[in-house]
Design an enzyme around this catalytic site. Structure first.
Site, PDB file in Angstrom:
ATOM      1  N   CYS A 115     -20.523 -28.708  21.629  1.00  0.00           N
ATOM      2  CA  CYS A 115     -21.005 -29.676  22.634  1.00  0.00           C
ATOM      3  C   CYS A 115     -22.444 -29.421  23.076  1.00  0.00           C
ATOM      4  O   CYS A 115     -23.081 -30.306  23.642  1.00  0.00           O
ATOM      5  CB  CYS A 115     -20.085 -29.694  23.842  1.00  0.00           C
ATOM      6  SG  CYS A 115     -18.451 -30.306  23.442  1.00  0.00           S
ATOM      7  N   HIS A 251     -24.122 -33.256  29.453  1.00  0.00           N
ATOM      8  CA  HIS A 251     -23.055 -33.426  28.462  1.00  0.00           C
ATOM      9  C   HIS A 251     -21.862 -34.057  29.168  1.00  0.00           C
ATOM     10  O   HIS A 251     -21.534 -33.703  30.311  1.00  0.00           O
ATOM     11  CB  HIS A 251     -22.671 -32.064  27.868  1.00  0.00           C
ATOM     12  CG  HIS A 251     -21.421 -32.120  27.058  1.00  0.00           C
ATOM     13  ND1 HIS A 251     -21.214 -33.083  26.093  1.00  0.00           N
ATOM     14  CD2 HIS A 251     -20.292 -31.351  27.077  1.00  0.00           C
ATOM     15  CE1 HIS A 251     -20.019 -32.896  25.545  1.00  0.00           C
ATOM     16  NE2 HIS A 251     -19.442 -31.863  26.130  1.00  0.00           N
ATOM     17  N   ASN A 281     -15.362 -37.451  25.599  1.00  0.00           N
ATOM     18  CA  ASN A 281     -16.209 -36.316  25.212  1.00  0.00           C
ATOM     19  C   ASN A 281     -16.539 -36.446  23.717  1.00  0.00           C
ATOM     20  O   ASN A 281     -15.705 -36.155  22.858  1.00  0.00           O
ATOM     21  CB  ASN A 281     -15.476 -35.009  25.499  1.00  0.00           C
ATOM     22  CG  ASN A 281     -16.325 -33.776  25.177  1.00  0.00           C
ATOM     23  OD1 ASN A 281     -17.356 -33.880  24.518  1.00  0.00           O
ATOM     24  ND2 ASN A 281     -15.880 -32.623  25.629  1.00  0.00           N
TER      25      ASN A 281
HETATM   26  N1  ACO Z   1      -1.256 -35.876  30.466  1.00  0.00           N
HETATM   27  C1  ACO Z   1      -0.402 -35.438  31.396  1.00  0.00           C
HETATM   28  N2  ACO Z   1      -0.254 -34.148  31.710  1.00  0.00           N
HETATM   29  C2  ACO Z   1      -1.005 -33.260  31.069  1.00  0.00           C
HETATM   30  C3  ACO Z   1      -1.941 -33.638  30.083  1.00  0.00           C
HETATM   31  C4  ACO Z   1      -2.039 -35.006  29.782  1.00  0.00           C
HETATM   32  N3  ACO Z   1      -2.906 -35.498  28.859  1.00  0.00           N
HETATM   33  N4  ACO Z   1      -2.555 -32.537  29.612  1.00  0.00           N
HETATM   34  C5  ACO Z   1      -2.054 -31.496  30.288  1.00  0.00           C
HETATM   35  N5  ACO Z   1      -1.110 -31.928  31.173  1.00  0.00           N
HETATM   36  C6  ACO Z   1      -0.317 -31.129  32.101  1.00  0.00           C
HETATM   37  C7  ACO Z   1      -0.225 -29.689  31.702  1.00  0.00           C
HETATM   38  O1  ACO Z   1       0.832 -29.495  30.774  1.00  0.00           O
HETATM   39  C8  ACO Z   1       0.025 -28.999  33.023  1.00  0.00           C
HETATM   40  O2  ACO Z   1       1.386 -29.168  33.342  1.00  0.00           O
HETATM   41  P1  ACO Z   1       2.190 -27.958  34.058  1.00  0.00           P
HETATM   42  O3  ACO Z   1       1.511 -27.763  35.369  1.00  0.00           O
HETATM   43  O4  ACO Z   1       3.572 -28.521  34.175  1.00  0.00           O
HETATM   44  O5  ACO Z   1       2.072 -26.794  33.155  1.00  0.00           O
HETATM   45  C9  ACO Z   1      -0.776 -29.853  34.024  1.00  0.00           C
HETATM   46  O6  ACO Z   1      -1.007 -31.113  33.354  1.00  0.00           O
HETATM   47  C10 ACO Z   1      -2.098 -29.236  34.418  1.00  0.00           C
HETATM   48  O7  ACO Z   1      -2.812 -28.819  33.243  1.00  0.00           O
HETATM   49  P2  ACO Z   1      -4.209 -28.096  33.322  1.00  0.00           P
HETATM   50  O8  ACO Z   1      -4.696 -27.818  31.921  1.00  0.00           O
HETATM   51  O9  ACO Z   1      -4.123 -26.936  34.252  1.00  0.00           O
HETATM   52  O10 ACO Z   1      -5.089 -29.267  33.984  1.00  0.00           O
HETATM   53  P3  ACO Z   1      -6.549 -29.201  34.572  1.00  0.00           P
HETATM   54  O11 ACO Z   1      -6.550 -29.681  35.940  1.00  0.00           O
HETATM   55  O12 ACO Z   1      -7.244 -27.898  34.276  1.00  0.00           O
HETATM   56  O13 ACO Z   1      -7.303 -30.324  33.699  1.00  0.00           O
HETATM   57  C11 ACO Z   1      -8.804 -30.477  31.806  1.00  0.00           C
HETATM   58  C12 ACO Z   1      -7.383 -30.204  32.296  1.00  0.00           C
HETATM   59  C13 ACO Z   1      -9.126 -31.937  32.083  1.00  0.00           C
HETATM   60  C14 ACO Z   1      -8.846 -30.224  30.303  1.00  0.00           C
HETATM   61  C15 ACO Z   1      -9.842 -29.579  32.518  1.00  0.00           C
HETATM   62  O14 ACO Z   1      -9.383 -28.259  32.543  1.00  0.00           O
HETATM   63  C16 ACO Z   1     -11.214 -29.619  31.882  1.00  0.00           C
HETATM   64  O15 ACO Z   1     -11.883 -30.634  31.876  1.00  0.00           O
HETATM   65  N6  ACO Z   1     -11.693 -28.489  31.352  1.00  0.00           N
HETATM   66  C17 ACO Z   1     -13.028 -28.426  30.758  1.00  0.00           C
HETATM   67  C18 ACO Z   1     -13.075 -29.002  29.388  1.00  0.00           C
HETATM   68  C19 ACO Z   1     -14.505 -29.012  28.915  1.00  0.00           C
HETATM   69  O16 ACO Z   1     -15.456 -29.036  29.671  1.00  0.00           O
HETATM   70  N7  ACO Z   1     -14.762 -29.002  27.650  1.00  0.00           N
HETATM   71  C20 ACO Z   1     -16.200 -29.022  27.289  1.00  0.00           C
HETATM   72  C21 ACO Z   1     -16.497 -28.375  26.126  1.00  0.00           C
HETATM   73  S1  ACO Z   1     -15.756 -29.227  24.818  1.00  0.00           S
HETATM   74  C22 ACO Z   1     -16.471 -28.633  23.385  1.00  0.00           C
HETATM   75  O17 ACO Z   1     -17.298 -27.813  23.401  1.00  0.00           O
HETATM   76  C23 ACO Z   1     -15.957 -29.129  22.051  1.00  0.00           C
END
Ligand code: ACO
Length: 324
Positions: A115, A251, A281
């Site tokens: 990214c 980004h 993304n």
């Molecule tokens: N739909 C519904 N529920 C979901 C989904 C989905 N698509 N995905 C995960 N969940 C559930 C999980 O299973 C979890 O359930 P549980 O509590 O029963 O275990 C719950 O939702 C919470 O999951 P988390 O992963 O803790 O959710 P979080 O609030 O952290 O959000 C996210 C996830 C959006 C991915 C966030 O962490 C994020 O944006 N992280 C950064 C990603 C990023 O910046 N990437 C950039 C670099 S990418 C690259 O370089 C290629």
């Protein structure tokens, strides 16, 4: 004294025709528009056709950047493509674009920093130009992330998407050069965090490209801090403060990360270019896509100071500050 500066002469972009909404995704995996919108800010994204490789996306964005610059392929002496989803392990997407456009033999290669790829590529192109090794380089960010997501993994398939953006970077040594172009680039990497975002395959391990595995919370924890730090580094290097920046082009990974970074910098969201809601993304393509949008709709104008920043797998992160 006049210095050689690399100026952004034009931009271009391409988004595949097919739009996939959150509701469409909810038919494939156990998710909802509410969850995706609240956690990421994403509403829809573009997905390339099965038979449409990354080089096709890159080529279309490059053609638009060339057209917007009023130049032809013969005027170019370099193509650098930031991508983590090349058509094949080799040759590079860059040589495919070079050949399709008819760019004369010069430099052409890919940069892989996920990214942060576009920030890395822009920085490398800037170095070629300021070292007088090239005069005009097409810098492209192009990705078909849909080809490396596991479409059964709801934690990643709802986030990533496809697209391409391009800029025409050009050498300028006229009297105004000091007030234009790339002012500085700041790149970082820390491979200690390689295991929080990676693909579970590759040519020399499984023989296949593998799928994205992401520990989202871990990435999130680092993202706001590291991106704010590198932005502060870029500002202080140039003796600027956030109030001197007209537009932040971050980004586009997650709206919460973008808002968090803007808040830390005390920047109003009106000064931040946001496309993640419609693009998802697109990894290395996200910054040039956002830049092109804000240039095309007239928000970013000549004379504006623009700050671009990214963080990606590696971890890699960086920022480029440019006078448009
Ligand atoms: N739909 C519904 N529920 C979901 C989904 C989905 N698509 N995905 C995960 N969940 C559930 C999980 O299973 C979890 O359930 P549980 O509590 O029963 O275990 C719950 O939702 C919470 O999951 P988390 O992963 O803790 O959710 P979080 O609030 O952290 O959000 C996210 C996830 C959006 C991915 C966030 O962490 C994020 O944006 N992280 C950064 C990603 C990023 O910046 N990437 C950039 C670099 S990418 C690259 O370089 C290629």
């Amino acid at each position: 004294m006049t210095h050689t500066r690399a100026i952004i002469r034009s931009t271009g972009a391409y988004l595949p025709e097919k739009i996939m909404t959150n509701d469409d995704l909810a038919k494939i995996v156990d998710t909802s528009d509410e969850w995706i919108s609240q956690r990421s800010g994403i509403k829809s994204r573009h997905i390339a056709a099965d038979d449409q490789p990354t080089s096709d996306l890159a080529l279309r964005a490059a053609k638009q950047a060339l057209e917007n610059a009023g130049l032809t392929a013969a005027d170019i002496d370099g193509v650098i493509v930031a991508t983590t989803t090349p058509d094949s392990t080799f040759p590079s997407v860059a040589v495919r674009v070079q050949s399709a456009l008819g760019v004369p033999p010069g430099i052409a290669f890919d940069v892989q920093a996920v990214c942060s790829g576009f920030i890395y590529a822009l920085s490398v192109a800037n170095n070629f130009i300021t070292a007088h090794q090239a005069k005009r380089i097409l810098v492209i960010g192009a990705e078909k992330m849909s080809s490396i997501v596991d479409w059964e993994d709801r934690t990643t398939c709802v986030l990533f998407a496809d697209g391409a953006g391009a800029v025409m970077l050009e050498s300028s040594s006229d009297a105004d050069a000091d007030d234009q172009g790339i002012m500085s680039a700041h790149l970082h990497a820390n491979g200690d965090h390689a295991d929080i975002l990676y693909t579970n395959g590759g040519p020399s391990t499984t023989g296949e490209s593998g799928h994205i595995v992401m520990h989202g919370r871990e990435v999130f924890k680092h993202a706001v801090t590291l991106m704010s730090d590198v932005v502060e580094e870029a500002l202080s290097h140039n003796g600027l403060s956030a109030s001197d920046v007209d537009f932040l082009v971050p980004h586009q990974a997650n709206l919460r990360i973008i808002e968090g970074t803007a808040k830390k910098l005390k920047m109003s969201l009106d000064q931040v270019v946001i496309t993640v809601d419609r693009h998802g993304n697109t990894s290395a393509a996200s910054i040039p896509l956002a830049l092109h949008e804000a240039v095309s709709d007239g928000r970013i104008q000549r004379g504006h100071t623009v700050l671009m920043e990214a963080l990606g797998a590696g971890l890699t992160w960086g920022a480029v500050i440019a006078k448009f």
